[in-house]
Design a protein around this motif. Structure first.
Motif, PDB file in Angstrom:
ATOM      1  N   THR A  26      44.706  83.007  44.287  1.00 32.99           N
ATOM      2  CA  THR A  26      44.777  83.733  43.429  1.00 32.99           C
ATOM      3  C   THR A  26      45.716  84.680  43.448  1.00 32.99           C
ATOM      4  N   LEU A  27      45.849  85.391  42.168  1.00 31.29           N
ATOM      5  CA  LEU A  27      46.544  86.170  42.046  1.00 31.29           C
ATOM      6  C   LEU A  27      46.376  87.640  41.090  1.00 31.29           C
ATOM      7  N   SER A  28      45.518  88.329  41.456  1.00 33.11           N
ATOM      8  CA  SER A  28      45.290  89.905  40.906  1.00 33.11           C
ATOM      9  C   SER A  28      46.135  89.807  39.305  1.00 33.11           C
ATOM     10  N   ALA A  29      45.780  90.488  38.587  1.00 30.83           N
ATOM     11  CA  ALA A  29      46.802  91.189  37.724  1.00 30.83           C
ATOM     12  C   ALA A  29      47.241  92.166  38.125  1.00 30.83           C
ATOM     13  N   GLN A  30      46.942  93.914  38.870  1.00 35.03           N
ATOM     14  CA  GLN A  30      47.748  94.267  39.030  1.00 35.03           C
ATOM     15  C   GLN A  30      48.962  93.388  40.335  1.00 35.03           C
ATOM     16  N   ALA A  31      48.885  92.818  41.477  1.00 39.81           N
ATOM     17  CA  ALA A  31      49.402  92.472  41.942  1.00 39.81           C
ATOM     18  C   ALA A  31      51.012  91.591  41.353  1.00 39.81           C
ATOM     19  N   ALA A  32      50.856  90.598  40.168  1.00 44.45           N
ATOM     20  CA  ALA A  32      50.964  90.128  39.716  1.00 44.45           C
ATOM     21  C   ALA A  32      52.643  90.884  38.778  1.00 44.45           C
ATOM     22  N   LYS A  33      52.027  91.919  38.513  1.00 37.63           N
ATOM     23  CA  LYS A  33      52.482  93.097  37.586  1.00 37.63           C
ATOM     24  C   LYS A  33      53.262  93.642  38.348  1.00 37.63           C
ATOM     25  N   ARG A  34      53.330  94.240  40.169  1.00 35.01           N
ATOM     26  CA  ARG A  34      53.802  94.487  40.512  1.00 35.01           C
ATOM     27  C   ARG A  34      54.666  93.726  41.142  1.00 35.01           C
ATOM     28  N   ILE A  35      54.944  92.297  41.499  1.00 38.03           N
ATOM     29  CA  ILE A  35      55.287  91.198  42.177  1.00 38.03           C
ATOM     30  C   ILE A  35      56.909  91.113  40.245  1.00 38.03           C
ATOM     31  N   ASN A  36      56.284  90.935  39.234  1.00 36.20           N
ATOM     32  CA  ASN A  36      57.452  91.201  38.435  1.00 36.20           C
ATOM     33  C   ASN A  36      58.032  92.512  38.537  1.00 36.20           C
ATOM     34  N   LYS A  37      57.521  93.650  39.126  1.00 40.91           N
ATOM     35  CA  LYS A  37      58.570  94.750  39.112  1.00 40.91           C
ATOM     36  C   LYS A  37      59.093  94.811  40.162  1.00 40.91           C
ATOM     37  N   ILE A  38      59.422  94.126  40.937  1.00 32.84           N
ATOM     38  CA  ILE A  38      60.060  94.442  42.378  1.00 32.84           C
ATOM     39  C   ILE A  38      61.112  93.186  41.437  1.00 32.84           C
ATOM     40  N   VAL A  39      61.110  91.541  41.531  1.00 34.40           N
ATOM     41  CA  VAL A  39      61.610  91.407  41.690  1.00 34.40           C
ATOM     42  C   VAL A  39      62.977  91.198  40.267  1.00 34.40           C
TER      43      VAL A  39
END
Length: 110
Positions: A7-20
């Motif tokens: 699973t992917l936490s909401a915080q991790a998803a937000k950071r991935i979106n920002k990085i990519v």
């Protein structure tokens, strides 16, 4: 292939979106497990353009996480999180299969 054993936490998803969003041609975070590290295995983080045919893709809030089938064996049941605290910012993997880990959180044994 989509699999929800990781699973992917909401915080991790937000950071991935920002990085990519700042990296041309990159669409996802790839996590792989490699031999080595102070506890036997270590996690490797890379940005990737697109998954390979046999990769597992986990999506949350528009973010994509890619894991190869071999690494998935070691990560089954894990949660990928992003932590921002006094020690710094980092992706952390809460892996129920790890019987030991090192202080940096990127190396583990099963």
């Amino acid at each position: 292939m989509t699999n929800q054993s990781v699973t992917l936490s909401a915080q991790a998803a937000k950071r991935i979106n920002k990085i990519v969003s700042t990296e041309a041609g990159k669409q996802a975070l790839r996590i792989s497990v490699e031999g080595g590290g102070c506890s036997g295995f270590s996690y490797k983080f890379d940005l990737d353009g697109a998954p390979q045919d046999d990769d597992i893709v986990i999506e949350r809030d528009g973010a994509r996480l890619i894991i190869d089938p071999v690494s998935l064996v070691y990560m089954e049941g894990s949660e990928v999180d992003f932590v921002d605290n006094l020690l710094g910012q980092s992706f952390q993997i809460k892996n129920p299969n790890a019987v030991a880990s090192c202080g940096c959180g990127t190396s583990f044994s099963v």
